[in-house]
Design a protein around this motif. Structure first.
Motif, PDB file in Angstrom:
ATOM      1  N   LEU A   1      52.282 -29.347  27.615  1.00 33.12           N
ATOM      2  CA  LEU A   1      53.627 -28.357  27.596  1.00 33.12           C
ATOM      3  C   LEU A   1      53.514 -27.054  27.410  1.00 33.12           C
ATOM      4  N   VAL A   2      52.582 -26.641  26.697  1.00 37.55           N
ATOM      5  CA  VAL A   2      52.235 -25.027  27.008  1.00 37.55           C
ATOM      6  C   VAL A   2      51.825 -24.746  28.156  1.00 37.55           C
ATOM      7  N   ALA A   3      51.200 -25.523  29.016  1.00 38.68           N
ATOM      8  CA  ALA A   3      50.709 -25.027  30.090  1.00 38.68           C
ATOM      9  C   ALA A   3      51.842 -25.003  31.098  1.00 38.68           C
ATOM     10  N   LYS A   4      52.448 -26.030  31.097  1.00 38.62           N
ATOM     11  CA  LYS A   4      53.748 -26.234  31.830  1.00 38.62           C
ATOM     12  C   LYS A   4      54.858 -25.048  31.768  1.00 38.62           C
ATOM     13  N   LEU A   5      55.132 -24.791  30.547  1.00 36.97           N
ATOM     14  CA  LEU A   5      56.020 -23.682  30.065  1.00 36.97           C
ATOM     15  C   LEU A   5      55.561 -22.150  30.452  1.00 36.97           C
ATOM     16  N   TYR A   6      54.050 -22.181  30.409  1.00 37.61           N
ATOM     17  CA  TYR A   6      53.388 -20.874  30.883  1.00 37.61           C
ATOM     18  C   TYR A   6      53.769 -20.950  32.399  1.00 37.61           C
ATOM     19  N   ASP A   7      53.534 -21.684  33.096  1.00 34.12           N
ATOM     20  CA  ASP A   7      53.596 -21.662  34.479  1.00 34.12           C
ATOM     21  C   ASP A   7      55.041 -21.520  35.066  1.00 34.12           C
ATOM     22  N   LEU A   8      56.002 -22.044  34.276  1.00 34.02           N
ATOM     23  CA  LEU A   8      57.433 -21.556  34.622  1.00 34.02           C
ATOM     24  C   LEU A   8      57.799 -20.038  34.450  1.00 34.02           C
ATOM     25  N   ARG A   9      57.435 -19.628  33.218  1.00 35.51           N
ATOM     26  CA  ARG A   9      57.424 -18.311  33.022  1.00 35.51           C
ATOM     27  C   ARG A   9      56.821 -17.368  33.880  1.00 35.51           C
ATOM     28  N   THR A  10      55.338 -17.783  34.297  1.00 35.26           N
ATOM     29  CA  THR A  10      54.863 -16.602  35.234  1.00 35.26           C
ATOM     30  C   THR A  10      55.280 -16.893  36.697  1.00 35.26           C
ATOM     31  N   HIS A  11      56.256 -17.847  36.702  1.00 34.82           N
ATOM     32  CA  HIS A  11      57.181 -17.843  38.202  1.00 34.82           C
ATOM     33  C   HIS A  11      58.535 -17.595  37.976  1.00 34.82           C
TER      34      HIS A  11
END
Length: 364
Positions: free
Chosen positions: A250-260
Motif C-alpha cells: 500500500l505504501v509503495a502504491k500510494l508513493y507511486d501515485l504521488r510521484t506520478h
C-alpha cells in the motif's frame, strides 16, 4: 525506493498450568537479551514481552526475523516454565491482578493516566515502512488512513476480555481508545503543520515527547519510518507477514501515485471511523463502506479489491506469495474467528488459551 520493513510484536506470558497471564519478573527479557540484544524489551505490564526485528530488506527477510524472534522467545519461555501467546487480549486474565514493570517511564504514565494505563493489558502488531522523506511520509499517512480499517479487519484477534465473549472480533482497540491521542489521526497539510501540532502539545505540557502520540498510524518520531499501529498481534507468523506485505505494498502504491502527480482521495476521520468500528465489531464477516460508491460492501469483497489496487507493485517488492496468503485468511477466518470457534466447540476458555499458544509457534 526500497520500502524497508520493521515489525514489532507483543506477546502474552502464560502460566502453562492455570493458563493465566503471569508476571515473570522480566526473566524472559533478561535471558533473551543475551542472544537478541535490544530486539526484546519489557513492557508496562510484566506479563508482556515485546520483540522488534532489525531493519528488514524485504518480506522474506521479515519472515526470517520474526520467525526467529517468536521461536527464541518461545524456547526461552519454555525453559523458564512459561508459554507465550500471540493474541490481542487474553481470554480471561484480569488486568487488576497484573504487576507493573518498575520503570520511571511507566511510573510517569501510570501517574498521569491512572486506571486507563493499568487496564491497558493488550497486545499489538506495529509495522514500520522505511520513508526518510518526512514530507512524503505525512502525505502517505494521510492517504493510508483510508485503508487502516481493512488492515484492522484482517488482524482481528481479541474477541474475549476478562472471561467474557465481548461480541467484538477485536476488543483490543476498545481498551486502547481510553488513552489520549489514539485512533485514526486527522489530516496534516504538510510536515510543518504536524511539527507545529507536536510543538504545541509539548509547550503546553500535554506530552514531553512525540512518542506519546499513539495514533493508529504515524510518522515515527525518531526512526525514518511510517508506522502502522492499528493491528491486533496475529496468531501466526503467516498472518503477520501477509499483513506486513500488504502494508508495504500500500505504501509503495500510494508513493507511486504521488510521484506520478496522482493523489488518493483523503477522507474525513469521522468517515474512516465508521469503517474502523465495523472492523472491530465484525472483522472480515461484516460489511464496510465504500466511500467512493457511497455504499456498503462485504468486507471480504473489499479485501479482493484491495489486492487489485496493489497488484502492480507486489512483484517489484517480491511479496506476491506472502500477500496471496490473504485468501487462506478469508477462507479460515481471522484469529478472532478461530478463537470463537474453539470456544463454541468446547465452552472452555482454557482450551482457547491452549489454541493461542499452539498457533503462536505454528510452523516454527
Amino acid at each position: 525506493m526500497k520500502f524497508t520493513l520493521g515489525i514489532e510484536e507483543e506477546y502474552q506470558i502464560i502460566d502453562p498450568v492455570t493458563r493465566e497471564l503471569i508476571s515473570h519478573d522480566q526473566q524472559i527479557v533478561s535471558e533473551a537479551a543475551k542472544i537478541l540484544n535490544d530486539q526484546v524489551k519489557a513492557e508496562m505490564h510484566q506479563a508482556v514481552v515485546e520483540v522488534g526485528t532489525n531493519i528488514c530488506q524485504d518480506v522474506t527477510d521479515a519472515r526470517e526475523q520474526i520467525s526467529h524472534l517468536r521461536k527464541s522467545i518461545s524456547d526461552i519461555s519454555n525453559d523458564l516454565g512459561f508459554k507465550i501467546g500471540a493474541a490481542g487480549t487474553h481470554p480471561f486474565s484480569k488486568w487488576e491482578h497484573q504487576l507493573i514493570t518498575p520503570n520511571p517511564r511507566y511510573d510517569e504514565i501510570i501517574t498521569e493516566l491512572q486506571d486507563t494505563a493499568r487496564s491497558n493489558l493488550i497486545f499489538g502488531l506495529h509495522v514500520h515502512v522505511g520513508m526518510e522523506d518526512k514530507e512524503m511520509a505525512i502525505h502517505l499517512v494521510n492517504a493510508m488512513r483510508y485503508f487502516l480499517p481493512h488492515l484492522y479487519a484482517l488482524s482481528t484477534n481479541s474477541p474475549f476480555w476478562e472471561g467474557r465473549n465481548t461480541g467484538f472480533k477485536s476488543f483490543r482497540s476498545k481498551v486502547f481508545d481510553k488513552f489520549p491521542r489514539t485512533g485514526i489521526p486527522g489530516i496534516f497539510e504538510n510536515y510543518a503543520h504536524y511539527e507545529h501540532y507536536v510543538k504545541l502539545l509539548v509547550k503546553t505540557n500535554c506530552i514531553d515527547n512525540p512518542k506519546k502520540i499513539w495514533w493508529d498510524i504515524r510518522v515515527h518520531p525518531f526512526f525514518p519510518t511510517l508506522e502502522v499501529r492499528i493491528c491486533d498481534v496475529p496468531l501466526t507468523v503467516n498472518e503477520t507477514i501477509c499483513i506486513t506485505a500488504i502494508i508495504q505494498a500500500l505504501v509503495a502504491k500510494l508513493y507511486d501515485l504521488r510521484t506520478h502527480n496522482l493523489n488518493f482521495m483523503n477522507y474525513h476521520r469521522a468517515l474512516i471511523n465508521e469503517n474502523k468500528w465495523r472492523a472491530s465489531r465484525y472483522g472480515l464477516e461484516g460489511k464496510m463502506i465504500d466511500f467512493g460508491k457511497e455504499a456498503e460492501v462485504d468486507t471480504k469483497l473489499l479485501m479482493l479489491e484491495l489486492l487489485d489496487f496493489i497488484d502492480d507493485v507486489v512483484d517489484d517488492l517480491g511479496s506476491r506469495k506472502e500477500i496471496e496468503y490473504i485468501h487462506e485468511m478469508i477462507k479460515n477466518g481471522t484469529g478472532a474467528d478461530r478463537q470463537l470457534a474453539i470456544f463454541k466447540e468446547t465452552n472452555d476458555l482454557t482450551k482457547v488459551v491452549d489454541y493461542i499458544t499452539e498457533q503462536t509457534i505454528l510452523g516454527l
